[in-house]
Structures are given as C-alpha cells and as structure tokens.
Design a protein around this motif. Structure first.
Motif, PDB file in Angstrom:
ATOM      1  N   GLN A   1       0.829  -1.206   0.000  1.00  0.00           N
ATOM      2  CA  GLN A   1       0.000   0.000   0.000  1.00  0.00           C
ATOM      3  C   GLN A   1       0.864   1.257   0.000  1.00  0.00           C
ATOM      4  N   ASN A   2       1.970   1.235   0.732  1.00  0.00           N
ATOM      5  CA  ASN A   2       2.894   2.376   0.715  1.00  0.00           C
ATOM      6  C   ASN A   2       3.465   2.590  -0.678  1.00  0.00           C
ATOM      7  N   GLU A   3       3.789   1.505  -1.346  1.00  0.00           N
ATOM      8  CA  GLU A   3       4.328   1.595  -2.710  1.00  0.00           C
ATOM      9  C   GLU A   3       3.266   2.158  -3.665  1.00  0.00           C
ATOM     10  N   LEU A   4       2.044   1.672  -3.537  1.00  0.00           N
ATOM     11  CA  LEU A   4       0.968   2.164  -4.403  1.00  0.00           C
ATOM     12  C   LEU A   4       0.670   3.644  -4.148  1.00  0.00           C
ATOM     13  N   GLU A   5       0.741   4.057  -2.897  1.00  0.00           N
ATOM     14  CA  GLU A   5       0.559   5.483  -2.593  1.00  0.00           C
ATOM     15  C   GLU A   5       1.658   6.321  -3.237  1.00  0.00           C
ATOM     16  N   ALA A   6       2.876   5.787  -3.246  1.00  0.00           N
ATOM     17  CA  ALA A   6       3.982   6.502  -3.874  1.00  0.00           C
ATOM     18  C   ALA A   6       3.756   6.604  -5.394  1.00  0.00           C
ATOM     19  N   TRP A   7       3.116   5.608  -5.988  1.00  0.00           N
ATOM     20  CA  TRP A   7       2.803   5.668  -7.423  1.00  0.00           C
ATOM     21  C   TRP A   7       1.871   6.839  -7.706  1.00  0.00           C
ATOM     22  N   ASN A   8       0.972   7.113  -6.774  1.00  0.00           N
ATOM     23  CA  ASN A   8      -0.045   8.139  -6.973  1.00  0.00           C
ATOM     24  C   ASN A   8       0.456   9.549  -6.660  1.00  0.00           C
ATOM     25  N   ASP A   9       1.627   9.675  -6.085  1.00  0.00           N
ATOM     26  CA  ASP A   9       2.173  11.010  -5.769  1.00  0.00           C
ATOM     27  C   ASP A   9       2.705  11.708  -6.993  1.00  0.00           C
TER      28      ASP A   9
END
Length: 114
Positions: free
Chosen positions: A106-114
């Motif tokens: 989830q942290n990685e996916l949030e970073a994708w969205n930044d």
C-alpha cells in the motif's frame, strides 16, 4: 512460514492486482503484467523491506538510535552491509506477516499516486 519473503511478496502483489489485470476491466493492465511488471514490483518491495530493516538495525548498533545517516556511519555500514542484509532477510523470511507485506504494498501504491 515455509515460503520466502520474495515468494510471499509476489503472491500478495498478484492478489492485489488480479482483479485489475483483466482486459474486460482495464484497458491498460493485462494478465501478462502479473508475470512481468507486477512480479518486478514485488521483488522490489521485498528488497526494500530487507534493506530498510538492515539499515535500521545497523544505525541502532552504530550509535544506539535509528536516527540519522552520517559519513562515518556510511563508511561503517558499507563494511558490514552484507551481514546486516543477511540477518534482515533471515528474520523477514521467518517473521514477516501478510499484513506487514500488504502495508508495504500500500505504501508503494501510494507513492505511485504522488
């Protein structure tokens, strides 16, 4: 747990993206992405988990706290990096839970969205 950290990360990424990687649902993601791109993301997640734990453990051993990165610490850690990585990998292979892996994803996916 019998599976390695990398194997469990691959499995959890596939579970996360299985419903998305369908041509009926997404015009961009395909089933082949589960074997290619998503697998690479999973291996990156596992490597990041190992490296993060290794660095944190080394900082605590170096100065008694997990704060800061100095030139002195960098030199000291370079000499001991493989030992700390091996210890972290062994620990995570045995102790990492699916919840911890899911949190990293989830942290990685949030970073994708930044």
């Amino acid at each position: 747990m019998s599976k390695s950290l990398k194997g469990r990360c691959i499995r959890r990424w596939k579970v996360e993206f299985k419903s998305v990687c369908d041509s009926k649902i997404s015009p961009w993601w395909r089933k082949r992405d589960l074997r290619g791109y998503i697998r690479e993301c999973a291996l990156t997640t596992a490597d990041c988990m190992v490296e993060s734990m290794a660095e944190d453990n080394a900082r605590v051993d170096f100065q008694g706290s997990a704060l800061g990165w100095s030139p002195e610490f960098s030199v000291w850690y370079d000499e001991r990096r493989e030992r700390y990585r091996k210890e972290a990998l062994d620990f995570l292979n045995a102790e990492a839970t699916s919840d911890e892996i899911d949190e990293e994803i989830q942290n990685e996916l949030e970073a994708w969205n930044d």
